[in-house]
Design a protein around this motif. Structure first.
Motif, short mmCIF file in Angstrom:
data_model
loop_
_atom_site.label_atom_id
_atom_site.label_comp_id
_atom_site.label_asym_id
_atom_site.label_seq_id
_atom_site.Cartn_x
_atom_site.Cartn_y
_atom_site.Cartn_z
N PHE A 167 22.92 -1.37 -2.39
CA PHE A 167 21.97 -1.97 -3.32
C PHE A 167 22.03 -3.50 -3.30
O PHE A 167 21.00 -4.16 -3.32
CB PHE A 167 22.26 -1.45 -4.72
N SER A 168 23.22 -4.05 -3.20
CA SER A 168 23.37 -5.51 -3.27
C SER A 168 22.87 -6.20 -2.00
O SER A 168 22.82 -7.43 -1.97
CB SER A 168 24.83 -5.87 -3.52
N ASP A 169 22.47 -5.45 -0.99
CA ASP A 169 21.88 -6.03 0.22
C ASP A 169 20.37 -6.24 0.07
O ASP A 169 19.75 -6.81 0.97
CB ASP A 169 22.10 -5.11 1.43
N TYR A 170 19.82 -5.76 -1.04
CA TYR A 170 18.37 -5.74 -1.19
C TYR A 170 17.90 -6.56 -2.38
O TYR A 170 18.42 -6.42 -3.49
CB TYR A 170 17.89 -4.30 -1.38
N ALA A 171 16.88 -7.38 -2.12
CA ALA A 171 16.09 -7.91 -3.22
C ALA A 171 15.23 -6.76 -3.75
O ALA A 171 14.87 -5.85 -3.00
CB ALA A 171 15.22 -9.06 -2.75
N MET A 172 14.90 -6.82 -5.02
CA MET A 172 14.14 -5.73 -5.64
C MET A 172 12.86 -6.26 -6.26
O MET A 172 12.82 -7.37 -6.80
CB MET A 172 14.99 -5.06 -6.72
N GLY A 173 11.85 -5.44 -6.20
CA GLY A 173 10.57 -5.83 -6.77
C GLY A 173 9.98 -4.70 -7.60
O GLY A 173 10.33 -3.53 -7.43
N TRP A 174 9.12 -5.08 -8.52
CA TRP A 174 8.29 -4.14 -9.27
C TRP A 174 6.83 -4.42 -8.94
O TRP A 174 6.41 -5.58 -8.94
CB TRP A 174 8.51 -4.27 -10.77
N PHE A 175 6.11 -3.36 -8.68
CA PHE A 175 4.68 -3.44 -8.40
C PHE A 175 3.98 -2.42 -9.30
O PHE A 175 4.62 -1.55 -9.88
CB PHE A 175 4.40 -3.10 -6.93
#
Length: 124
Positions: free
Chosen positions: A29-37
């Motif tokens: 998880f900490s390897d990824y930026a996260m977004g909401w769409f």
């Protein structure tokens, strides 16, 4: 197995609040930026908010600024979207997404993983 699962959607009156959550599994998880769409019926999917891998950088669509807050907990592999002062135009299916980059992007096509979505309905 879908690595991202959203929860927390529902029906709320205008002016109310909802907190969406997205749980990740099977990825670092900490390897990824996260977004909401979000995507409303008959409309294109649109960017709402993103948070960098570390959580130090956040960015919001103009429609979300001042009302929504994105946060993440890398120890629990979760990302949340706190939505306040909801409006009927916020009605949509909300998706979380993971982008293997440090900061993330507002471009939905660049994300690597998507959740199945959670419905948010705001009544007037």
């Amino acid at each position: 197995q879908v690595p991202l699962i959203e929860s927390g959607g529902g029906l709320v009156q205008a002016g109310g609040s909802l907190r969406l959550s997205c749980a990740a599994s099977g990825i670092t998880f900490s390897d990824y930026a996260m977004g909401w769409f979000r995507q409303a019926p008959g409309k294109e999917r649109e960017f709402v908010a993103l948070i960098s891998r570390s959580g130090s950088i956040t960015y919001y669509a103009d429609s979300a600024k001042g009302r929504f807050t994105i946060s993440r907990d890398n120890t629990r592999n979760t990302v949340a979207l706190q939505m306040n002062s909801l409006k009927p135009e916020d009605t949509a299916v909300y998706y979380c997404a993971a982008d293997k980059s440090a900061v993330g992007t507002t471009t939905w096509g660049r994300y690597d993983y998507w959740g199945q979505g959670t419905q948010v309905t705001v009544s007037s």
